[in-house]
Scaffold this motif. Structure first.
Motif, mmCIF file in Angstrom:
data_model
loop_
_atom_site.group_PDB
_atom_site.id
_atom_site.type_symbol
_atom_site.label_atom_id
_atom_site.label_comp_id
_atom_site.label_asym_id
_atom_site.label_seq_id
_atom_site.Cartn_x
_atom_site.Cartn_y
_atom_site.Cartn_z
ATOM 1 N N TYR A 202 0.842 -1.187 0.000
ATOM 2 C CA TYR A 202 0.000 0.000 0.000
ATOM 3 C C TYR A 202 0.880 1.239 0.000
ATOM 4 O O TYR A 202 1.735 1.400 0.868
ATOM 5 C CB TYR A 202 -0.922 0.017 1.224
ATOM 6 C CG TYR A 202 -1.913 1.159 1.195
ATOM 7 C CD1 TYR A 202 -3.125 1.020 0.532
ATOM 8 C CD2 TYR A 202 -1.621 2.373 1.810
ATOM 9 C CE1 TYR A 202 -4.037 2.068 0.469
ATOM 10 C CE2 TYR A 202 -2.529 3.429 1.757
ATOM 11 C CZ TYR A 202 -3.732 3.268 1.089
ATOM 12 O OH TYR A 202 -4.624 4.306 1.028
ATOM 13 N N ILE A 203 0.663 2.090 -0.977
ATOM 14 C CA ILE A 203 1.460 3.307 -1.117
ATOM 15 C C ILE A 203 0.854 4.397 -0.230
ATOM 16 O O ILE A 203 -0.333 4.722 -0.359
ATOM 17 C CB ILE A 203 1.507 3.765 -2.584
ATOM 18 C CG1 ILE A 203 1.888 2.591 -3.504
ATOM 19 C CG2 ILE A 203 2.465 4.938 -2.750
ATOM 20 C CD1 ILE A 203 3.212 1.961 -3.178
ATOM 21 N N LEU A 204 1.655 4.976 0.655
ATOM 22 C CA LEU A 204 1.144 5.911 1.647
ATOM 23 C C LEU A 204 0.812 7.296 1.070
ATOM 24 O O LEU A 204 -0.002 8.012 1.627
ATOM 25 C CB LEU A 204 2.138 6.044 2.799
ATOM 26 C CG LEU A 204 2.238 4.797 3.699
ATOM 27 C CD1 LEU A 204 3.346 4.971 4.721
ATOM 28 C CD2 LEU A 204 0.910 4.523 4.392
ATOM 29 N N SER A 205 1.458 7.694 0.001
ATOM 30 C CA SER A 205 1.143 8.979 -0.649
ATOM 31 C C SER A 205 0.786 8.717 -2.104
ATOM 32 O O SER A 205 1.475 9.153 -3.034
ATOM 33 C CB SER A 205 2.342 9.934 -0.557
ATOM 34 O OG SER A 205 2.634 10.244 0.778
ATOM 35 N N PRO A 206 -0.306 7.984 -2.323
ATOM 36 C CA PRO A 206 -0.594 7.509 -3.683
ATOM 37 C C PRO A 206 -1.235 8.570 -4.579
ATOM 38 O O PRO A 206 -2.093 9.339 -4.156
ATOM 39 C CB PRO A 206 -1.579 6.361 -3.437
ATOM 40 C CG PRO A 206 -2.277 6.745 -2.181
ATOM 41 C CD PRO A 206 -1.282 7.488 -1.351
ATOM 42 N N ARG A 207 -0.778 8.602 -5.819
ATOM 43 C CA ARG A 207 -1.444 9.369 -6.867
ATOM 44 C C ARG A 207 -1.854 8.402 -7.968
ATOM 45 O O ARG A 207 -1.119 7.465 -8.280
ATOM 46 C CB ARG A 207 -0.533 10.469 -7.418
ATOM 47 C CG ARG A 207 -0.371 11.648 -6.475
ATOM 48 C CD ARG A 207 0.557 12.696 -7.038
ATOM 49 N NE ARG A 207 0.081 13.234 -8.319
ATOM 50 C CZ ARG A 207 0.741 14.162 -9.015
ATOM 51 N NH1 ARG A 207 1.907 14.633 -8.558
ATOM 52 N NH2 ARG A 207 0.256 14.613 -10.156
ATOM 53 N N HIS A 208 -3.017 8.642 -8.527
ATOM 54 C CA HIS A 208 -3.542 7.785 -9.595
ATOM 55 C C HIS A 208 -3.252 8.459 -10.934
ATOM 56 O O HIS A 208 -3.848 9.475 -11.278
ATOM 57 C CB HIS A 208 -5.046 7.603 -9.405
ATOM 58 C CG HIS A 208 -5.685 6.680 -10.399
ATOM 59 N ND1 HIS A 208 -6.373 5.555 -10.035
ATOM 60 C CD2 HIS A 208 -5.740 6.720 -11.754
ATOM 61 C CE1 HIS A 208 -6.828 4.940 -11.118
ATOM 62 N NE2 HIS A 208 -6.454 5.633 -12.172
ATOM 63 N N GLY A 280 3.732 9.696 -4.512
ATOM 64 C CA GLY A 280 3.931 11.120 -4.699
ATOM 65 C C GLY A 280 4.660 11.811 -3.569
ATOM 66 O O GLY A 280 4.720 13.038 -3.537
ATOM 67 N N SER A 281 5.232 11.042 -2.634
ATOM 68 C CA SER A 281 5.876 11.657 -1.473
ATOM 69 C C SER A 281 7.086 12.498 -1.846
ATOM 70 O O SER A 281 7.448 13.430 -1.131
ATOM 71 C CB SER A 281 6.276 10.574 -0.466
ATOM 72 O OG SER A 281 7.167 9.643 -1.063
ATOM 73 N N GLU A 282 7.737 12.179 -2.961
ATOM 74 C CA GLU A 282 8.904 12.937 -3.410
ATOM 75 C C GLU A 282 8.699 13.457 -4.834
ATOM 76 O O GLU A 282 9.639 13.586 -5.603
ATOM 77 C CB GLU A 282 10.155 12.064 -3.340
ATOM 78 C CG GLU A 282 10.478 11.566 -1.936
ATOM 79 C CD GLU A 282 11.698 10.676 -1.905
ATOM 80 O OE1 GLU A 282 12.464 10.660 -2.899
ATOM 81 O OE2 GLU A 282 11.895 9.986 -0.900
ATOM 82 N N GLY A 283 7.449 13.756 -5.194
ATOM 83 C CA GLY A 283 7.156 14.185 -6.556
ATOM 84 C C GLY A 283 7.032 12.980 -7.474
ATOM 85 O O GLY A 283 7.211 11.826 -7.062
ATOM 86 N N LEU A 284 6.725 13.216 -8.741
ATOM 87 C CA LEU A 284 6.573 12.131 -9.705
ATOM 88 C C LEU A 284 7.937 11.733 -10.258
ATOM 89 O O LEU A 284 8.647 12.561 -10.839
ATOM 90 C CB LEU A 284 5.652 12.566 -10.851
ATOM 91 C CG LEU A 284 4.187 12.803 -10.461
ATOM 92 C CD1 LEU A 284 3.387 13.285 -11.672
ATOM 93 C CD2 LEU A 284 3.556 11.531 -9.882
ATOM 94 N N GLY A 437 -1.486 21.350 -6.700
ATOM 95 C CA GLY A 437 -1.181 20.055 -7.307
ATOM 96 C C GLY A 437 -0.684 19.042 -6.301
ATOM 97 O O GLY A 437 -0.079 18.037 -6.663
ATOM 98 N N ASP A 438 -0.951 19.283 -5.019
ATOM 99 C CA ASP A 438 -0.421 18.446 -3.942
ATOM 100 C C ASP A 438 -1.546 17.641 -3.306
ATOM 101 O O ASP A 438 -1.980 17.919 -2.190
ATOM 102 C CB ASP A 438 0.272 19.334 -2.906
ATOM 103 C CG ASP A 438 0.886 18.527 -1.767
ATOM 104 O OD1 ASP A 438 1.106 17.318 -1.964
ATOM 105 O OD2 ASP A 438 1.131 19.118 -0.695
ATOM 106 N N VAL A 439 -2.090 16.666 -4.047
ATOM 107 C CA VAL A 439 -3.152 15.823 -3.505
ATOM 108 C C VAL A 439 -2.838 14.357 -3.781
ATOM 109 O O VAL A 439 -2.116 14.030 -4.727
ATOM 110 C CB VAL A 439 -4.531 16.164 -4.103
ATOM 111 C CG1 VAL A 439 -4.957 17.559 -3.718
ATOM 112 C CG2 VAL A 439 -4.535 16.001 -5.608
ATOM 113 N N THR A 440 -3.387 13.484 -2.950
ATOM 114 C CA THR A 440 -3.276 12.043 -3.140
ATOM 115 C C THR A 440 -4.691 11.471 -3.220
ATOM 116 O O THR A 440 -5.681 12.193 -3.056
ATOM 117 C CB THR A 440 -2.522 11.393 -1.971
ATOM 118 O OG1 THR A 440 -3.336 11.469 -0.783
ATOM 119 C CG2 THR A 440 -1.181 12.085 -1.727
#
Length: 636
Positions: A202-208, A280-284, A437-440
């Motif tokens: 499970y990714i803690l700062s996930p972006r889709h 997304g914890s350290e950007g894409l 632009g900082d959402v998960t």
């Protein structure tokens, strides 16, 4: 090019397909259930065929009825849209076996990507990065728990045959694994007839992040860049945009190349979407984005890709299915500007996103953005299907401009008596984190209470509504055309030494409110239009609707009936009225029945008394918060 097309779907996607087909000179045939006999997609199509009862499982999901309609209408091809039978490999095969053209990938590709464990293994073989996890055949609880421990918590349990957000459970520690595994398996068995699962980190700062791909029958596969669909609620997308914020050219190139490899691995033909999860914890970053699954169909959010590329993806589908090569090569495709889509639903976020069904007596959608809709004013939001009203799509040169345009559009939505999520969408678009632009994918859940707090009318709206009520009560002729004439006619009387004041008592969505109306200062203000229904008026502000009515019986509160006034708890239809004006009733006696949300709700007398008001009649559609009956207490 095919000459006649049957659209095996309904709503906004059916209308969307009809629009492109008509532009290409293709004869269109709609299908409809009993609930959709007068639906917008039926009115738009060149011909229409009935396929059964209202329930989807007896109409839109019955492949044999779709095929029978195609044969009877003389259709040459079938477009499944999305949802329903669009990813059903057996139906795709049946269409081809019937000698018809299937607008979609072949059955083998659908099956290859339909099972998540097999699809992930195929992606590994194709060199596509996948999320760390367990895809094994051993489905014992002991083995799955051991694999979860080895991966490291938190983990995600996912149904092998899952989709649409079903059959997924996050597990944060070993103590809860067994319980959540059983829950996931039960849901998977019920939804998909298959209780097998896989385990993922499970990714803690996930972006889709997802990539639009397209293949043809000549061996060509291209991508049309990425979309960001991180704003989700319970795994359902709410707002989507293209391109993804924070995506640099190197990461985009690596991501899109992986998507093309994924499509080629299954000999893909037609429109498809490769979905990725990014940390997304350290950007894409290219090394922190992994394959999740492939959707073997057109996506709901495809308009944002069309807006930034200038392409019509439904036209691409029709041309590819007709045997033509892709309309563009990869080097002919580029990103131009920014696009953003919001899904406007008939639901009330303030009541846990309960669907709001009923007739759209008033529907005014903004003309400043692209609108994809399957309904018009006068149509009905049925309890049988997804309650989407429309997709609002804004495009602009920059992301900030696209956000502003879409927020304005959401603010301008007017819908009555059906409630919408327009105000909720505007709050999302106004959120500073989203604008940065900082959402998960967890953003909405983390801020749900603030985002879903019931909207409150502004002081200006209350003043305006109170002024309206004061005017109504004064019974002054002349309307709002000529405020000067109203003044001369003495709307509030005439005083030389001070402005006239009056306290107006009213119900705002069933709650009591008092406003002091002073002079005529608000007459020339420009306010949003209102909808009237007898003594009640509805006002629109910031995407929300507020129903205002005269104050009744010491303040009727929220429809509880404790003070004698029973208000409709939600939009619905009165199916029975069992009393008449002036009747004596006793506490607990059934007065009428309201049908809403596929259920009947009995309204009973709150105390012994007399029926003092009975504005509701059997068969009438009523708005949420409208007065249905008032009981006057029997003294002594």
């Amino acid at each position: 090019m095919i000459q006649s097309l049957l659209i095996a779907n309904r709503g906004e996607i059916a209308c969307r397909i009809i629009g492109t087909a008509r532009r290409l000179g293709i004869h269109t045939i709609a299908v409809y259930s009993e609930a959709d006999a007068d639906a917008r997609h039926v009115r738009l199509a060149d011909a229409a065929m009935a396929i059964g009862p209202a329930a989807a499982r007896e109409s839109y999901l019955v492949g044999e009825r779709i095929l029978a309609a195609a044969r009877e209408s003389g259709a040459e091809a079938i477009h499944p849209g999305y949802g329903f039978l669009s990813e059903n490999a057996d139906f795709a095969e049946a269409v081809v076996a019937a000698g018809l053209v299937w607008i979609g990938p072949n059955a083998a590709s659908i099956r290859a990507m339909g099972l998540k464990d097999a699809a992930k293994q195929r992606m590994i073989d194709a060199g596509v990065p996948v999320t760390p996890g367990y895809l094994g055949e051993d489905q014992s609880a002991e083995r799955l728990a051991a694999e979860a421990q080895a991966i490291g918590y938190p983990v995600l349990i996912k149904a092998v045959a899952g989709g649409g957000g079903k059959g997924m459970r996050r597990v944060d520690d070993a103590a809860h694994f067994a319980e959540l595994l059983q829950s996931c398996r039960r849901e998977a068995a019920s939804a998909f007839g298959d209780d097998r699962v896989l385990i993922e980190k499970y990714i803690l700062s996930p972006r889709h992040i997802e990539v639009q791909v397209f293949g043809d029958t000549h061996g060509n596969v291209v991508h049309l860049f990425e979309r960001d669909c991180s704003l989700q609620r319970r795994h359902q997308k709410v707002i989507e945009e293209a391109p993804a914020p924070g995506m640099d050219s190197a990461t985009r190139e690596a991501l899109c190349a992986a998507a093309v490899r994924a499509a080629k691995a299954v000999d893909y033909v037609g429109a498809g979407t490769i979905e990725f999860i990014a940390d997304g914890s350290e950007g894409l970053r290219a090394d922190r984005i992994w394959f999740m699954e492939m959707n073997t169909r057109l996506q709901v959010e495809h308009p944002v890709t069309e807006e930034i590329t200038g392409q019509d993806l439904v036209e691409w589908q029709l041309r590819v299915a007709s045997g033509e090569p892709l309309p563009k090569r990869q080097d002919e495709l580029s990103i131009d500007g920014w696009a953003m889509e919001a899904r406007l639903y008939a639901e009330n976020p303030a009541t846990g996103f309960l669907p709001s069904t009923g007739r759209l007596d008033h529907l005014d959608l903004p003309q400043t953005v692209r609108i994809e809709t399957g309904v018009e004013a006068g149509d009905t939001i049925s309890p049988y299907y997804d309650p989407m009203i429309a997709k609002l799509v804004a495009s602009a040169p920059s992301r900030s401009e696209a956000i502003a345009a879409l927020a304005d559009a959401c603010e301008d939505v007017e819908c009555e008596p059906v409630r919408t999520n327009a105000w909720f969408l505007k709050r999302l678009l106004d959120a500073p984190k989203f604008q940065e632009g900082d959402v998960t994918t967890g953003f909405i859940a983390a801020h749900l209470e603030a985002l879903c707090a019931a909207p409150v009318p502004s002081d200006a709206l209350l003043q305006y509504a109170a002024d309206d009520l004061a005017f109504d009560e004064a019974h002054v002729p002349g309307g709002w055309d000529n405020p000067a004439r109203e003044f001369l006619q003495g709307r509030f009387g005439f005083r030389l030494n001070a402005p006239q004041r009056r306290t107006v008592r009213m119900l705002v969505d069933g709650a009591p409110s008092e406003v002091v109306v002073e002079d005529h200062a608000l007459w020339f203000d420009t306010m949003r239009s209102s909808v009237t229904d007898g003594s009640a008026r509805t006002y629109f502000e910031a995407g929300a609707a507020f129903t205002v009515a005269p104050y009744r019986v010491e303040g009727a509160r929220g429809g509880a009936g404790g003070d004698g006034a029973l208000l409709a708890p939600m939009p619905g239809r009165i199916t029975a009225v069992e009393v008449g004006a002036g009747d004596l009733v006793i506490k607990g006696q059934r007065l009428m029945t309201l049908e809403a949300m596929k259920m009947e709700h009995g309204l009973v007398a709150p105390f012994d008394g007399t029926i003092a008001e009975l504005p509701a009649a059997a068969g009438a559609q009523v708005r949420e918060g409208s007065l249905l009956v008032r009981v006057e207490r029997e003294e002594g």
